[in-house]
Motif scaffolding. Structure first.
Motif, PDB file in Angstrom:
ATOM      1  N   HIS A 135      -7.180   3.853   9.756  1.00 12.26           N
ATOM      2  CA  HIS A 135      -7.160   5.295  10.022  1.00 12.26           C
ATOM      3  C   HIS A 135      -8.374   5.938   9.357  1.00 12.26           C
ATOM      4  O   HIS A 135      -8.297   6.395   8.219  1.00 12.26           O
ATOM      5  CB  HIS A 135      -5.876   5.935   9.487  1.00 12.26           C
ATOM      6  N   VAL A 192      -0.801  -7.370  -4.247  1.00  9.67           N
ATOM      7  CA  VAL A 192      -0.456  -8.442  -3.312  1.00  9.67           C
ATOM      8  C   VAL A 192      -1.701  -9.289  -3.098  1.00  9.67           C
ATOM      9  O   VAL A 192      -2.779  -8.771  -2.810  1.00  9.67           O
ATOM     10  CB  VAL A 192       0.068  -7.854  -1.983  1.00  9.67           C
ATOM     11  N   ASN A 231      -8.979  13.780  -0.058  1.00 16.82           N
ATOM     12  CA  ASN A 231      -9.489  14.224   1.251  1.00 16.82           C
ATOM     13  C   ASN A 231      -9.048  15.661   1.546  1.00 16.82           C
ATOM     14  O   ASN A 231      -8.371  16.291   0.745  1.00 16.82           O
ATOM     15  CB  ASN A 231      -9.100  13.226   2.353  1.00 16.82           C
ATOM     16  N   THR A 232      -9.441  16.160   2.724  1.00 17.32           N
ATOM     17  CA  THR A 232      -9.133  17.561   3.037  1.00 17.32           C
ATOM     18  C   THR A 232      -7.719  17.735   3.597  1.00 17.32           C
ATOM     19  O   THR A 232      -7.289  18.860   3.832  1.00 17.32           O
ATOM     20  CB  THR A 232     -10.152  18.136   4.051  1.00 17.32           C
ATOM     21  N   GLY A 233      -7.043  16.624   3.868  1.00 11.65           N
ATOM     22  CA  GLY A 233      -5.634  16.715   4.253  1.00 11.65           C
ATOM     23  C   GLY A 233      -5.385  17.262   5.646  1.00 11.65           C
ATOM     24  O   GLY A 233      -4.272  17.694   5.957  1.00 11.65           O
ATOM     25  N   TRP A 234      -6.395  17.216   6.495  1.00  9.53           N
ATOM     26  CA  TRP A 234      -6.182  17.789   7.831  1.00  9.53           C
ATOM     27  C   TRP A 234      -5.256  16.920   8.648  1.00  9.53           C
ATOM     28  O   TRP A 234      -5.397  15.692   8.690  1.00  9.53           O
ATOM     29  CB  TRP A 234      -7.506  17.898   8.582  1.00  9.53           C
ATOM     30  N   VAL A 259      -0.287   6.274   4.655  1.00 11.88           N
ATOM     31  CA  VAL A 259       0.180   5.453   5.780  1.00 11.88           C
ATOM     32  C   VAL A 259       1.372   4.594   5.351  1.00 11.88           C
ATOM     33  O   VAL A 259       2.407   4.550   6.032  1.00 11.88           O
ATOM     34  CB  VAL A 259      -0.978   4.587   6.334  1.00 11.88           C
ATOM     35  N   ALA A 285      -7.619   6.233  -0.671  1.00  8.68           N
ATOM     36  CA  ALA A 285      -8.319   7.187   0.200  1.00  8.68           C
ATOM     37  C   ALA A 285      -7.476   8.433   0.436  1.00  8.68           C
ATOM     38  O   ALA A 285      -7.990   9.483   0.824  1.00  8.68           O
ATOM     39  CB  ALA A 285      -8.646   6.523   1.531  1.00  8.68           C
ATOM     40  N   SER A 286      -6.175   8.317   0.191  1.00  6.95           N
ATOM     41  CA  SER A 286      -5.279   9.455   0.442  1.00  6.95           C
ATOM     42  C   SER A 286      -5.351  10.526  -0.642  1.00  6.95           C
ATOM     43  O   SER A 286      -4.626  11.513  -0.570  1.00  6.95           O
ATOM     44  CB  SER A 286      -3.830   8.956   0.555  1.00  6.95           C
ATOM     45  N   GLY A 309       0.828  -1.205   0.000  1.00  4.51           N
ATOM     46  CA  GLY A 309       0.000   0.000   0.000  1.00  4.51           C
ATOM     47  C   GLY A 309       0.859   1.250   0.000  1.00  4.51           C
ATOM     48  O   GLY A 309       1.690   1.448   0.887  1.00  4.51           O
ATOM     49  N   ASP A 324       2.194  -1.250  -4.608  1.00  2.00           N
ATOM     50  CA  ASP A 324       0.822  -0.722  -4.673  1.00  2.00           C
ATOM     51  C   ASP A 324       0.165  -1.224  -5.952  1.00  2.00           C
ATOM     52  O   ASP A 324       0.754  -1.145  -7.027  1.00  2.00           O
ATOM     53  CB  ASP A 324       0.810   0.813  -4.642  1.00  2.00           C
ATOM     54  N   ARG A 325      -1.066  -1.706  -5.804  1.00  2.00           N
ATOM     55  CA  ARG A 325      -1.717  -2.255  -6.998  1.00  2.00           C
ATOM     56  C   ARG A 325      -2.174  -1.158  -7.951  1.00  2.00           C
ATOM     57  O   ARG A 325      -2.455  -1.407  -9.112  1.00  2.00           O
ATOM     58  CB  ARG A 325      -2.886  -3.147  -6.604  1.00  2.00           C
ATOM     59  N   LEU A 377      -6.449  10.467  10.262  1.00  2.00           N
ATOM     60  CA  LEU A 377      -5.071  10.221  10.717  1.00  2.00           C
ATOM     61  C   LEU A 377      -4.828  10.849  12.075  1.00  2.00           C
ATOM     62  O   LEU A 377      -5.431  11.821  12.431  1.00  2.00           O
ATOM     63  CB  LEU A 377      -4.081  10.788   9.709  1.00  2.00           C
TER      64      LEU A 377
HETATM   65  C1  LIG Z   1     -14.058  12.503   2.278  1.00  2.00           C
HETATM   66  C2  LIG Z   1     -12.870  12.146   3.141  1.00  2.00           C
HETATM   67  C3  LIG Z   1     -12.200  13.152   3.825  1.00  2.00           C
HETATM   68  C4  LIG Z   1     -11.128  12.828   4.656  1.00  2.00           C
HETATM   69  N1  LIG Z   1     -10.444  13.836   5.260  1.00  2.00           N
HETATM   70  C5  LIG Z   1      -9.362  13.543   6.021  1.00  2.00           C
HETATM   71  C6  LIG Z   1      -8.593  14.581   6.607  1.00  2.00           C
HETATM   72  O1  LIG Z   1      -8.854  15.768   6.409  1.00  2.00           O
HETATM   73  N2  LIG Z   1      -7.539  14.222   7.391  1.00  2.00           N
HETATM   74  C7  LIG Z   1      -7.219  12.899   7.614  1.00  2.00           C
HETATM   75  O2  LIG Z   1      -6.272  12.624   8.351  1.00  2.00           O
HETATM   76  N3  LIG Z   1      -7.917  11.906   7.045  1.00  2.00           N
HETATM   77  C8  LIG Z   1      -8.964  12.197   6.253  1.00  2.00           C
HETATM   78  N4  LIG Z   1      -9.652  11.191   5.659  1.00  2.00           N
HETATM   79  C9  LIG Z   1      -9.212   9.807   5.917  1.00  2.00           C
HETATM   80  C10 LIG Z   1      -7.973   9.504   5.081  1.00  2.00           C
HETATM   81  O3  LIG Z   1      -8.324   9.587   3.729  1.00  2.00           O
HETATM   82  C11 LIG Z   1      -7.444   8.121   5.426  1.00  2.00           C
HETATM   83  O4  LIG Z   1      -7.190   8.058   6.808  1.00  2.00           O
HETATM   84  C12 LIG Z   1      -6.124   7.837   4.728  1.00  2.00           C
HETATM   85  O5  LIG Z   1      -6.133   8.210   3.388  1.00  2.00           O
HETATM   86  C13 LIG Z   1      -5.813   6.359   4.820  1.00  2.00           C
HETATM   87  O6  LIG Z   1      -4.590   6.155   4.170  1.00  2.00           O
HETATM   88  P1  LIG Z   1      -4.071   4.704   3.852  1.00  2.00           P
HETATM   89  O7  LIG Z   1      -2.692   4.842   3.348  1.00  2.00           O
HETATM   90  O8  LIG Z   1      -4.332   3.822   5.027  1.00  2.00           O
HETATM   91  O9  LIG Z   1      -5.062   4.158   2.716  1.00  2.00           O
HETATM   92  P2  LIG Z   1      -5.099   4.465   1.154  1.00  2.00           P
HETATM   93  O10 LIG Z   1      -4.759   5.856   0.850  1.00  2.00           O
HETATM   94  O11 LIG Z   1      -6.408   3.949   0.671  1.00  2.00           O
HETATM   95  O12 LIG Z   1      -3.921   3.591   0.573  1.00  2.00           O
HETATM   96  C14 LIG Z   1      -3.996   2.201   0.458  1.00  2.00           C
HETATM   97  C15 LIG Z   1      -3.242   1.798  -0.787  1.00  2.00           C
HETATM   98  O13 LIG Z   1      -3.167   0.385  -0.798  1.00  2.00           O
HETATM   99  C16 LIG Z   1      -3.274  -0.058  -2.126  1.00  2.00           C
HETATM  100  N5  LIG Z   1      -3.728  -1.456  -2.074  1.00  2.00           N
HETATM  101  C17 LIG Z   1      -4.912  -1.929  -1.617  1.00  2.00           C
HETATM  102  N6  LIG Z   1      -4.945  -3.268  -1.700  1.00  2.00           N
HETATM  103  C18 LIG Z   1      -3.750  -3.654  -2.220  1.00  2.00           C
HETATM  104  C19 LIG Z   1      -3.182  -4.910  -2.549  1.00  2.00           C
HETATM  105  N7  LIG Z   1      -3.838  -6.060  -2.350  1.00  2.00           N
HETATM  106  N8  LIG Z   1      -1.922  -4.940  -3.082  1.00  2.00           N
HETATM  107  C20 LIG Z   1      -1.227  -3.782  -3.289  1.00  2.00           C
HETATM  108  N9  LIG Z   1      -1.734  -2.573  -2.996  1.00  2.00           N
HETATM  109  C21 LIG Z   1      -2.969  -2.504  -2.459  1.00  2.00           C
HETATM  110  C22 LIG Z   1      -4.260   0.893  -2.778  1.00  2.00           C
HETATM  111  O14 LIG Z   1      -4.067   0.945  -4.181  1.00  2.00           O
HETATM  112  C23 LIG Z   1      -3.935   2.207  -2.076  1.00  2.00           C
HETATM  113  O15 LIG Z   1      -3.069   3.026  -2.837  1.00  2.00           O
HETATM  114  C24 LIG Z   1     -10.720  11.475   4.804  1.00  2.00           C
HETATM  115  C25 LIG Z   1     -11.371  10.478   4.090  1.00  2.00           C
HETATM  116  C26 LIG Z   1     -12.432  10.798   3.260  1.00  2.00           C
HETATM  117  C27 LIG Z   1     -13.109   9.698   2.488  1.00  2.00           C
END
Ligand SMILES: Cc1cc2nc3c(=O)[nH]c(=O)nc-3n(C[C@H](O)[C@H](O)[C@H](O)COP(=O)(O)OP(=O)(O)OC[C@H]3O[C@@H](n4cnc5c(N)ncnc54)[C@H](O)[C@@H]3O)c2cc1C
Length: 377
Positions: A374, A221, A42-45, A11, A38-39, A7, A30-31, A377
């Motif tokens: 998360h 993966v 979003n609003t990036g707070w 995170v 989800a990253s 991923g 990353d696939r 975050l």
């Molecule tokens: C509308 C909205 C607003 C938000 N605003 C905020 C905010 O202001 N501040 C904040 O902190 N959070 C916010 N969030 C939450 C935030 O988006 C998440 O907490 C954060 O993006 C999670 O990051 P991540 O890296 O865990 O997941 P992701 O960003 O989803 O990354 C996971 C990655 O894993 C990859 N993946 C998945 N399965 C596989 C696999 N089997 N093999 C290889 N790769 C794989 C995907 O392609 C992806 O790139 C918001 C969310 C939403 C929906």
């Protein structure tokens, strides 16, 4: 030590940054594309003052009320999927004040080093868009404001040291002249910041790549067993794996002894191009609507809605329109519901039943670590 990170969201990239600094040999898989889960929209707070567990008193009733209508910032989708029903049951059990306060205490501790970590990225040369003007929460209805000032008081009781200032409606409008005369008051959290989220994931990716990390896009993966990572391009042998695949981590965690489940909480954002008009200078949380607003170098983004159990990335236009209409009364001369949109986006927050992230070693596999859940975050 060779470590695979599954991923490349914010995170996974933050894990890669820490591991490479600790001397590990790292490969990120990353696939899709880095930062495009989800990253992305979003609003990036990055806001230690405003991160609290979603399950709390009254949340289930609110979510069920909105389940069959297109209004409502929080909706619980009906489904007969046994896994989702088990998650809902656990979520409902966590909707009480003592569990909520325990969760809030955990977030206070998790948030303590956050701003220093961001400063550390900058000092190390990671390039990303960062804004440090703080967060202003505002409400139209004084009762809604009261609910949030209660949360902020709990934060202070639990040891939050970021500084929170309650402001009147007039003061809020002085701080942000775009706000309407209906603003009843607010809370200013000067410590909070926001980043353009894609710039952070990509900035970290560029930095780690410059420090020897292999960042592979388009690699899916499929399974992880001990030190063996099965991908669509063949197996990979490593000493340890970090699962940081956002909501989709759940599929990879099967058989690893992790009892906490996740459900997707779909949210939406709309980005408006910068057209020279006035924009908020701080991050804004519009309490009555549960909507966040961030001004970036290239545009203004509004984001909100928690649709629990919505698994796909479709934007439900009626709910999005309803969200935008609820924020119109917050502004004096701007109407989000009719302003031309540059882009719309949907993302799946990975949400655990207690609202806390899952961080640590997998109970049944000492070579696998988990960093997900998360919702914020
Ligand atoms: C509308 C909205 C607003 C938000 N605003 C905020 C905010 O202001 N501040 C904040 O902190 N959070 C916010 N969030 C939450 C935030 O988006 C998440 O907490 C954060 O993006 C999670 O990051 P991540 O890296 O865990 O997941 P992701 O960003 O989803 O990354 C996971 C990655 O894993 C990859 N993946 C998945 N399965 C596989 C696999 N089997 N093999 C290889 N790769 C794989 C995907 O392609 C992806 O790139 C918001 C969310 C939403 C929906």
């Amino acid at each position: 030590m060779k470590v695979a990170i599954v991923g490349g969201g914010v995170v996974g990239m933050a894990c890669a940054y820490e591991l490479v600094r600790a001397g590990a040999e790292v490969v990120v898989l990353d696939r899709g594309r880095i930062g495009h889960g989800a990253s992305l929209g979003n609003t990036g707070w990055v806001c230690p003052s405003f991160t609290y567990p979603l399950p709390g008193p009254g949340i289930v009733a609110e979510g069920l009320r909105a389940a069959f209508s297109s209004d409502g910032a929080l909706a619980i989708r009906p489904s007969l999927d046994p896994g989702y029903l088990r998650w809902l049951w656990a979520f409902r059990r966590n909707c009480n004040s003592s569990t909520w306060l325990r969760g809030l205490a955990a977030f206070v501790e998790l948030g303590r080093p956050t701003t220093d970590l961001l400063d550390g990225y900058r000092a190390a040369g990671v390039e990303f868009e960062l804004h440090s003007a703080g967060l202003l929460l505002v409400a139209l209805d004084p009762k809604k404001l009261g609910a949030y000032t209660g949360i902020f008081r709990d934060l202070v009781t639990l040891g939050f040291e970021g500084g929170l200032e309650e402001v009147s409606g007039d003061r809020a409008r002085e701080l942000e002249p775009m706000l309407s005369a209906g603003t009843s008051g607010g809370v200013l959290a000067q410590i909070d910041r926001w980043v353009e989220p894609l710039s952070l994931a990509q900035g970290l990716a560029a930095w780690v790549a410059g420090h020897g990390v292999e960042v592979r896009e388009g690699v899916e993966v499929r399974a992880i067993r001990g030190g063996l990572v099965e991908t669509n391009g063949g197996p990979l042998e490593v000493d340890a794996t970090v699962i940081a695949a956002g909501f989709h981590s759940q599929e990879l965690m099967r058989g690893l002894g992790v009892r906490v489940r996740m459900a997707p909480a779909r949210g939406y954002s709309v980005t408006y191009a910068q057209n020279g008009a006035a924009t908020p200078s701080r991050a804004l949380y519009l309490a009555d609507a549960r909507v966040g607003v961030s001004t970036f170098d290239e545009g203004v983004r509004v984001a909100g809605v928690f649709e629990l159990g919505a698994h796909n990335l479709a934007v439900e236009e009626r709910r999005l329109d309803a969200m935008l209409r609820t924020i119109d009364p917050f502004f004096a001369g701007w109407r989000a519901s009719v302003a031309p949109r540059e882009s719309t986006w949907a993302g799946l927050r990975p949400l655990t039943s207690d609202g806390l992230p899952l961080i640590g070693r997998a109970p049944r596999d000492p070579k696998v670590f988990i960093a997900t859940g998360h919702g914020m975050l």
